[in-house]
Design a protein around this motif. Structure first.
Motif, PDB file in Angstrom:
ATOM      1  N   VAL A   7       0.845  -1.202   0.000  1.00 13.82           N
ATOM      2  CA  VAL A   7       0.000   0.000   0.000  1.00 13.82           C
ATOM      3  C   VAL A   7       0.877   1.247   0.000  1.00 13.82           C
ATOM      4  O   VAL A   7       1.710   1.448   0.887  1.00 13.82           O
TER       5      VAL A   7
ATOM      6  N   LYS B 215       4.039  10.332   0.024  1.00 18.04           N
ATOM      7  CA  LYS B 215       5.189   9.741   0.747  1.00 18.04           C
ATOM      8  C   LYS B 215       5.950   8.680  -0.049  1.00 18.04           C
ATOM      9  O   LYS B 215       7.186   8.670  -0.050  1.00 18.04           O
TER      10      LYS B 215
ATOM     11  N   THR C 166       1.005  13.038   5.146  1.00 18.46           N
ATOM     12  CA  THR C 166       0.776  14.334   5.799  1.00 18.46           C
ATOM     13  C   THR C 166       1.835  14.633   6.847  1.00 18.46           C
ATOM     14  O   THR C 166       2.366  15.737   6.924  1.00 18.46           O
TER      15      THR C 166
ATOM     16  N   SER D 268      -7.519   1.280   0.496  1.00 11.84           N
ATOM     17  CA  SER D 268      -6.423   0.971  -0.439  1.00 11.84           C
ATOM     18  C   SER D 268      -6.136  -0.525  -0.443  1.00 11.84           C
ATOM     19  O   SER D 268      -5.924  -1.124  -1.497  1.00 11.84           O
TER      20      SER D 268
ATOM     21  N   LYS E  10       8.403   2.227  10.397  1.00 10.37           N
ATOM     22  CA  LYS E  10       7.642   2.968   9.384  1.00 10.37           C
ATOM     23  C   LYS E  10       8.167   4.387   9.272  1.00 10.37           C
ATOM     24  O   LYS E  10       8.336   5.068  10.283  1.00 10.37           O
TER      25      LYS E  10
HETATM   26  N1  CTP Z   1      -1.870   4.212   2.686  1.00  8.32           N
HETATM   27  C1  CTP Z   1      -2.592   3.951   1.533  1.00  8.32           C
HETATM   28  N2  CTP Z   1      -3.768   4.608   1.301  1.00  8.32           N
HETATM   29  C2  CTP Z   1      -4.206   5.531   2.160  1.00  8.32           C
HETATM   30  C3  CTP Z   1      -3.503   5.819   3.344  1.00  8.32           C
HETATM   31  C4  CTP Z   1      -2.316   5.140   3.591  1.00  8.32           C
HETATM   32  O1  CTP Z   1      -2.175   3.130   0.719  1.00  8.32           O
HETATM   33  N3  CTP Z   1      -5.337   6.177   1.871  1.00  8.32           N
HETATM   34  C5  CTP Z   1      -0.576   3.546   2.900  1.00  8.32           C
HETATM   35  C6  CTP Z   1       0.584   4.526   2.941  1.00  8.32           C
HETATM   36  O2  CTP Z   1       1.000   4.844   1.630  1.00  8.32           O
HETATM   37  C7  CTP Z   1       1.621   3.824   3.761  1.00  8.32           C
HETATM   38  C8  CTP Z   1       0.792   2.907   4.660  1.00  8.32           C
HETATM   39  O3  CTP Z   1      -0.541   2.910   4.151  1.00  8.32           O
HETATM   40  O4  CTP Z   1       2.530   3.054   2.991  1.00  8.32           O
HETATM   41  C9  CTP Z   1       0.836   3.333   6.113  1.00  8.32           C
HETATM   42  O5  CTP Z   1       0.185   4.584   6.264  1.00  8.32           O
HETATM   43  P1  CTP Z   1       0.833   5.916   6.842  1.00  8.32           P
HETATM   44  O6  CTP Z   1       2.197   5.682   7.314  1.00  8.32           O
HETATM   45  O7  CTP Z   1      -0.168   6.512   7.753  1.00  8.32           O
HETATM   46  O8  CTP Z   1       1.002   6.792   5.500  1.00  8.32           O
HETATM   47  P2  CTP Z   1       0.222   8.093   5.073  1.00  8.32           P
HETATM   48  O9  CTP Z   1      -1.225   7.916   5.313  1.00  8.32           O
HETATM   49  O10 CTP Z   1       0.661   8.372   3.682  1.00  8.32           O
HETATM   50  O11 CTP Z   1       0.837   9.169   6.067  1.00  8.32           O
HETATM   51  P3  CTP Z   1       0.044  10.224   6.982  1.00  8.32           P
HETATM   52  O12 CTP Z   1      -0.877   9.411   7.865  1.00  8.32           O
HETATM   53  O13 CTP Z   1       1.123  10.956   7.728  1.00  8.32           O
HETATM   54  O14 CTP Z   1      -0.715  11.122   6.029  1.00  8.32           O
END
Ligand code: CTP
Ligand code: MG
Length: 409
Positions: free
Chosen positions: A15, A29, A21, A95, A217
């Motif tokens: 994923v 990311k 964010t 996702s 992570k």
């Molecule tokens: N992920 C994803 N779809 C989303 C949210 C998260 O595929 N809608 C994936 C991210 O790309 C990541 C993994 O789930 O590889 C773990 O999530 P996290 O570390 O929380 O990533 P982000 O959601 O991108 O970061 P943030 O919460 O800081 O926005």
């Protein structure tokens, strides 16, 4: 995605559709640079290096579909007929659901992995696949928690200390039987922070196996710097330079006499109906040899010098007390255990039936693979006469900036 020549039984859903964010970079990311290549590209390295080819489904944001396809094509090489890219959703869970919809009919086991755990090693993927094959239920990697954890209320008042021996900081890849995961996703009525929670909500059971500190992570800029540093270290360590030597070994030996009036605690486990071992603590020779091996590898002395025999907290103490403190002392000194091997020498207990249980318990405590074997001495010596048991351990540790555990969030 076309079916590969030999239909794979295992699929890995990576994923990578999150926005990142908390990382705060201008691109999502998975597409942020990590030492010359994207986080997504780095996360695919161990996957395409696996001995048994798997179906690989990368879940990407709609804004970066083509970039994701290019990265996957470059990483996959000859294995590209068994992989593809699909569009993710608004949450991690949606996702993963997109990835599940793309599974080939031949798939029986599904691994779900965060692209953000870009340095997770191939051995971790192999471990969860092997365990899910043998256990027939979900398997997730976890590391023992070394910090003291407090429960607090909304006004920041500490309510209680949570027993950390019962806690595990879990990671990905998480592996599940396909039918169970697909059914749990179909039944999910709310969002969960990992797939294991979703399975449990659906009534399934999940086992923990030893995680890997490298599977942390990348969430914040600090994590990204840590990953960059680790990669820089690895590339300099691969050059033939004496100063780059980052691993050390240690050895530990312990022996305890049998005491039929005591309960038996060995390799961290309680052995009902077996004669116990004499000692100020529980006499667990396996755990003590393990600690000595780790301490000697780090040059920190031995268990006797660190845990004084007159310390009342150690009366009847079990493996977790010694092992967690040992691992903490190593971390303070800048070392992380890589693996430990222990051999128990003695006639009893019959170790083989609980070998796996002991290994899983100790691996989770130490935070790295711990293997335990057992042997007898052909009736020779004090172990052969059944007067006591001995244990011999070796440990490999890595120096400096090994990361701490990163839990799923
Ligand atoms: N992920 C994803 N779809 C989303 C949210 C998260 O595929 N809608 C994936 C991210 O790309 C990541 C993994 O789930 O590889 C773990 O999530 P996290 O570390 O929380 O990533 P982000 O959601 O991108 O970061 P943030 O919460 O800081 O926005
Ligand atoms: Mg997120």
């Amino acid at each position: 995605m076309t079916a590969p020549r030999t239909a794979p039984r295992v699929a890995i859903i990576v994923v990578a559709a999150g926005s990142g964010t908390r990382l705060g970079e201008p691109v999502p990311k998975a597409f942020v640079d990590l030492d010359g290549r994207s986080i997504l590209s780095r996360s695919l390295d161990p996957i395409f290096g696996l001995a048994d080819p798997a179906q690989v489904v990368v879940v990407a944001p709609s804004s970066h579909l083509q970039q994701a396809r290019d990265i996957v094509e470059q990483s996959a090489g000859a294995a590209s007929d068994a992989c593809g890219v699909v569009v993710g959703g608004d949450s991690r869970q949606s996702s993963v659901a997109s990835g599940l919809a793309a599974l080939l009919p031949s798939i029986e086991i599904v691994l779900v992995h965060d692209a953000a755990r870009a340095l997770a090693p191939g051995s971790l993927f192999e471990r969860v696949v092997a365990e899910v094959e043998s256990a027939g239920r979900g398997v997730i990697p976890g590391l023992a928690v070394s910090d003291t954890i407090k429960r607090v209320d909304a006004s920041a008042t500490v309510l209680e200390t949570v027993d950390r021996a019962q806690l595990s900081a879990v990671q990905t890849p998480q592996a599940f039987p396909r039918t169970e995961l697909v059914a749990a996703y179909a039944a999910a009525d709310r969002e969960f922070t990992d797939d294991a929670a979703l399975i449990q909500h659906a009534g399934g059971s999940v086992a923990i196996v030893a995680g890997d500190p490298l599977a942390f992570k990348i969430t914040t800029p600090w994590d990204l710097r840590r990953a960059q540093q680790l990669l820089a270290e690895t590339s300099s360590a691969s050059r033939p330079s004496a100063s780059a030597l980052a691993v050390r070994t240690g050895v530990g030996v312990d022996a305890h006499a049998l005491d039929a009036d005591q309960p038996l605690w060995l390799a961290g486990l309680f052995w009902p109906g077996e004669a116990g071992l004499a000692g100020h603590s529980d006499g667990d020779a396996v755990a003590h040899a393990l600690c000595d091996a780790l301490l000697s590898a780090a040059g920190l002395g031995d268990i006797g010098g660190i845990f004084g025999v007159d310390d009342p907290r150690l009366d009847g103490a079990h493996a977790d007390v010694f092992v967690l403190e040992t691992v903490r002392l190593l971390a303070v000194a800048g070392f992380a255990p890589s693996n430990v091997s222990v051999q128990l020498v003695g006639n009893r207990p019959r170790f083989a039936p609980r070998k796996k249980e002991a290994e899983e318990f100790l691996s989770a405590l130490v935070g790295c693979p711990v293997s335990v074997s057992a042997t007898t001495t052909d009736s020779l010596g004090f172990t052969g006469r059944g007067e006591g048991v001995a244990a011999i351990a070796t440990a490999l540790i890595a120096s400096a900036t090994q990361p701490a555990a990163g839990a799923v969030t």
